[in-house]
Design an enzyme around this catalytic site. Structure first.
Site, PDB file in Angstrom:
ATOM      1  N   LYS A   1      -2.171  -1.636  -3.869  1.00 17.29           N
ATOM      2  CA  LYS A   1      -3.004  -0.445  -3.832  1.00 17.29           C
ATOM      3  C   LYS A   1      -2.153   0.809  -3.924  1.00 17.29           C
ATOM      4  CE  LYS A   1      -5.919   1.944  -0.614  1.00 17.29           C
ATOM      5  NZ  LYS A   1      -6.317   2.050   0.749  1.00 17.29           N
TER       6      LYS A   1
ATOM      7  N   LYS B   1       0.858  -1.181   0.000  1.00 12.34           N
ATOM      8  CA  LYS B   1       0.000   0.000   0.000  1.00 12.34           C
ATOM      9  C   LYS B   1       0.896   1.234   0.000  1.00 12.34           C
ATOM     10  CE  LYS B   1      -3.575   2.404   2.578  1.00 12.34           C
ATOM     11  NZ  LYS B   1      -4.591   2.314   3.624  1.00 12.34           N
TER      12      LYS B   1
ATOM     13  N   TYR C   1     -15.037   0.780  -6.959  1.00 11.61           N
ATOM     14  CA  TYR C   1     -16.291   1.523  -6.775  1.00 11.61           C
ATOM     15  C   TYR C   1     -17.195   1.369  -7.998  1.00 11.61           C
ATOM     16  CZ  TYR C   1     -13.581   3.370  -2.923  1.00 11.61           C
ATOM     17  OH  TYR C   1     -12.812   3.452  -1.803  1.00 11.61           O
TER      18      TYR C   1
HETATM   19  C1  PBG Z   1      -7.523   3.181   5.402  1.00 16.83           C
HETATM   20  C2  PBG Z   1      -7.748   3.106   3.958  1.00 16.83           C
HETATM   21  C3  PBG Z   1      -7.576   4.093   2.981  1.00 16.83           C
HETATM   22  C4  PBG Z   1      -8.052   3.555   1.795  1.00 16.83           C
HETATM   23  C5  PBG Z   1      -8.439   2.250   2.071  1.00 16.83           C
HETATM   24  N1  PBG Z   1      -8.219   1.984   3.404  1.00 16.83           N
HETATM   25  C6  PBG Z   1      -7.148   5.504   3.095  1.00 16.83           C
HETATM   26  C7  PBG Z   1      -5.756   5.858   3.366  1.00 16.83           C
HETATM   27  O1  PBG Z   1      -4.867   5.029   3.552  1.00 16.83           O
HETATM   28  O2  PBG Z   1      -5.562   7.060   3.451  1.00 16.83           O
HETATM   29  C8  PBG Z   1      -8.124   4.255   0.484  1.00 16.83           C
HETATM   30  C9  PBG Z   1      -9.172   3.737  -0.432  1.00 16.83           C
HETATM   31  C10 PBG Z   1      -9.471   4.609  -1.591  1.00 16.83           C
HETATM   32  O3  PBG Z   1      -8.822   5.638  -1.844  1.00 16.83           O
HETATM   33  O4  PBG Z   1     -10.417   4.255  -2.295  1.00 16.83           O
HETATM   34  N2  PBG Z   1      -6.216   3.275   5.802  1.00 16.83           N
END
Ligand code: PBG
Length: 326
Positions: A246, A193, A311
């Site tokens: 991600k 991530k 989404y």
């Molecule tokens: C929580 C989380 C996030 C997203 C998924 N889980 C936000 C972040 O890390 O700031 C982002 C999902 C998206 O942008 O659709 N930590």
């Protein structure tokens, strides 16, 4: 000319015959935002078509998704009260726990995945406990993540998805689940991530923008690829059953690398910013909606993803239900 690749593109049936990849409805996961207070429900301005739902609204939404043939959702909670520790994440009466119970009660076959992270629950917007130096305290945060994962598992979730990027969280969660006899709960780890600008609209949806600093001491540097392999490797060693890359579109190289390197199911998260930029282009008439969505989802499959968190899942399923084959 002996070799004429165009011969196999001549008719729709011929093109369909030699088509290598397809997007399966079974592999799509629709994210759902669940609020605690009804006044927080409603549309999200930067994500047209996506809403924050009350628990009842989330149940009605899940019912609609099931009717369209979707089988999996990813739940995010937005609590009434945020504090420094993000205690509401593990609240046994919190929005995610209540949504899990409500959906499982009516739709036992729907696969429920719960995002496990503190950023939606902390008043400072960071993904864990902030120490006196302003740093997120890794090991102290693990305790909170474990409590949240246990609360969701006890409520009947199928899969927990830690998205905090703390070191060692998969092992901590796995051990805690097993100690409670919850061996059947799977872990889908957000292993690679990145500290991405593409989460902007999500942070509006969840009110989770960090009040100070940024997430670069725990989320990954977009310049790094080898490190993603190392993160995934560590999470699998700690017991991750599935892993997530991600964001998605700007990281397809890593989806491919992960697919070629590991044999666990690979998920890709087509994040909020990727959704919003396409929606903005559709609204302006700059891109053709159906074709662009199909091409985007197909790119994830072609890159090697087994699971797509998007989404667009509902819209895709809607079109599928109407047309049979988008
Ligand atoms: C929580 C989380 C996030 C997203 C998924 N889980 C936000 C972040 O890390 O700031 C982002 C999902 C998206 O942008 O659709 N930590």
């Amino acid at each position: 000319m002996i070799h004429r690749p165009r011969r196999l593109r001549r008719t729709p049936a011929l093109r369909a015959l030699v088509r290598e990849h397809a997007v399966r409805l079974d592999s799509l996961v629709q994210p759902i935002f669940v609020v605690e207070r009804s006044q927080d429900a409603g549309p999200i301005s930067s994500m047209p078509g996506i809403e924050r739902f009350t628990v009842d609204g989330a149940l009605a939404h899940a019912r609609e998704l099931a009717r369209l043939g979707l089988r999996s959702v990813l739940l995010f909670g937005i609590p009434a009260n945020k504090d420094a520790r993000g205690s509401a994440a593990a609240d046994p009466n919190g929005p995610v726990v209540r949504a899990i119970r409500a959906i499982k009660d009516e739709l036992p076959e729907m696969l429920l995945i719960a995002d496990v992270c503190n950023c939606e629950y902390t008043d400072h917007g960071h993904c864990g406990i902030v120490d006196e130096r302003g740093d997120v305290d890794n090991d102290a945060t693990l305790t909170l993540l474990v409590q949240a994962a246990l609360a969701y598992a006890q409520a009947g979730v199928d899969v927990v998805a830690p998205s905090d990027m703390m070191d060692g969280r998969v092992e901590a969660i796995r051990r805690a689940l097993d100690a409670q006899g919850l061996h059947h709960i799977a872990i889908m780890a957000y292993s690679a991530k990145y500290a991405s600008a593409f989460y902007g609209p999500f942070r509006e949806a969840a009110g989770s923008s960090p009040r100070f600093g940024d997430r670069r001491t725990y989320q990954m540097d977009p310049a790094n690829a080898r490190e993603a392999i190392r993160e995934i490797d560590l999470d699998i060693a700690q017991g991750a059953d599935m892993v997530i890359i991600k964001p998605g579109l700007a990281y397809l190289d890593l989806v491919r690398a992960a697919r070629d390197t590991f044999d666990v199911p690979i998920a890709v998260y087509n994040v909020s910013g990727e959704y919003s930029m396409l929606m903005a282009a559709f609204a302006n008439g700059w891109l053709e909606r159906d074709r662009t969505i199909d091409e985007t989802l197909l790119a994830f499959v072609r890159a090697g993803a087994d699971i797509i968190i998007t989404y667009f899942a509902k819209e895709y399923a809607q079109r599928y239900a109407a047309a049979g084959r988008p």
